[in-house]
Design an enzyme around this catalytic site. Structure first.
Site, PDB file in Angstrom:
ATOM      1  N   CYS A   1      -7.454  -1.175   6.879  1.00 52.48           N
ATOM      2  CA  CYS A   1      -8.864  -0.813   7.013  1.00 52.48           C
ATOM      3  C   CYS A   1      -9.790  -1.915   6.530  1.00 52.48           C
ATOM      4  O   CYS A   1     -10.794  -2.191   7.150  1.00 52.48           O
ATOM      5  CB  CYS A   1      -9.160   0.469   6.244  1.00 52.48           C
ATOM      6  SG  CYS A   1     -10.915   0.904   6.316  1.00 52.48           S
TER       7      CYS A   1
ATOM      8  N   CYS B   1       0.838  -1.206   0.000  1.00 53.40           N
ATOM      9  CA  CYS B   1       0.000   0.000   0.000  1.00 53.40           C
ATOM     10  C   CYS B   1       0.871   1.254   0.000  1.00 53.40           C
ATOM     11  O   CYS B   1       0.587   2.219  -0.711  1.00 53.40           O
ATOM     12  CB  CYS B   1      -0.919  -0.001   1.211  1.00 53.40           C
ATOM     13  SG  CYS B   1      -1.977   1.466   1.315  1.00 53.40           S
TER      14      CYS B   1
END
Length: 371
Positions: free
Chosen positions: A205, A105
């Site tokens: 998340c 990410c």
């Protein structure tokens, strides 16, 4: 700190709604930068669920921006995240490995898609609330940027940033790399930020605090098979090799199996030690220091080096998981995008799919994916 009268230029700060990125934005504004906050939305498959806090995070980020006097906007990178990070995450788990999506990410979203977006907004730099440092140095071949550990080693996140390259580091500011976490909390409280007491987020998340196996079940098929000891004794049944990681102790479903007992009737815990994809067998061993859980060497591929080229073979230190002290090692066998490490001491549960990250003192050199 006092504000300077002349702006140091525009910096776009990734504001997540957490205390670290909030204090980052305030520090840079105090230092005289023209600060713009950017809230990244990277997941939307089920963000109405109890596990993903996107809505509250956006409210917190917007409240902080209003309080410290900076503009903020939201940007949706969910499509990029799914293509570049989540697809790889599922591929790795399907192959029986345990990936670290935070590493990908950072490389693909926070310091690529976000960086590109910030440059389009006229920014000269981006900044995040990561605990790490960037230093410019002169080398024989010219100027170069180094990625360094944070001064607060208990919060250092250079492990997750090891895939950043020279172009990315040249544009990146990490204000929190110079100060301890306790000072960050103190600043937030003194400014009366609405999120001053907010707990640090853990994990990613799209998983949040939900049961991990339940989440993976939605994307990967269950493929039950035997759980065996090294001697071949069947202890139970696993739900699919994808759902287990080396060194895993909880959630094996064999808690009642005692195995080797001590004289006092107690027994060592069971740990996941190997996965045999061919026979779909999960092997477990008893005891934290079982030989199957220990190793002194590893091979890594898909290497990424901060300097743009691998370091010379020789003695360094390395981490094979985030929450781990550096271990002395020797770098060797560098070829194409692969390398080998041999360690002075046994490493525990070295896990394929995780990152092996190399250091020379405080300098993070880069790393690769353990195979």
């Amino acid at each position: 700190m006092s504000k300077t009268s002349v702006s140091k230029g525009r910096v776009v700060v990734g504001m997540s709604g957490g205390v670290d990125s909030s204090v980052t934005a305030w520090l840079l504004k105090e230092q005289g930068y023209d600060v713009l906050g950017l809230f990244m939305k990277n997941w939307e498959d089920d963000d109405d669920s109890e596990y993903c806090s996107t809505r509250q995070d956006w409210l917190d980020a917007a409240s902080v921006a209003d309080l410290i006097g900076v503009d903020i906007e939201a940007v949706n990178f969910a499509a990029e995240y799914k293509d570049r990070v989540f697809a790889d995450f599922l591929r790795e788990y399907s192959a029986g490995r345990t990936p670290n999506p935070d590493v990908l990410c950072n490389a693909e979203i926070k310091f690529k898609a976000f960086l590109d977006h910030a440059m389009a907004l006229g920014a000269e730099h981006i900044a995040t609330g990561h605990y790490a440092r960037v230093r410019g140095v002169q080398t024989a071949s010219g100027s170069q940027y180094q990625l360094l550990k944070a001064l607060d080693l208990t919060k250092d996140q250079s492990y997750f940033l090891h895939r950043l390259n020279q172009q990315q580091l040249a544009r990146t500011l990490f204000p929190l790399g110079e100060i301890p976490k306790t000072e960050v909390r103190r600043i937030a409280q003194s400014l009366q930020l609405p999120n001053a007491a907010k707990k640090d987020s853990t994990g990613i998340c799209f998983i949040g605090e939900r049961p991990f196996r339940e989440f993976l079940n939605r994307y990967l098929p269950t493929k039950p098979g035997p759980i065996k000891t090294p001697e071949g004794q069947v202890l139970g049944q696993h739900q699919g090799l994808s759902f287990y990681t080396l060194g895993q102790r909880k959630g094996l479903g064999i808690g009642g199996v005692k195995g080797q007992q001590r004289d006092d009737g107690t027994a060592d815990a069971w740990y996941t030690a190997r996965k045999d994809l061919e026979s779909n067998t999960l092997y477990v061993v008893q005891g934290h220091d079982h030989p199957w859980l220990l190793g002194q060497s590893l091979r890594a591929q898909d290497a990424s080096w901060v300097a743009g080229h691998p370091p010379e073979p020789g003695e360094y230190s390395a981490k094979t998981r985030y929450r781990q002290a550096d271990s002395a090692c020797v770098l060797e066998g560098i070829a194409d995008d692969a390398f080998s490490l041999s360690f002075a001491e046994n490493q525990w549960a070295v896990t394929p799919g995780q990152s092996a990250v190399l250091y020379a003192g405080d300098v993070c050199l880069g790393g690769g994916i353990i195979v």
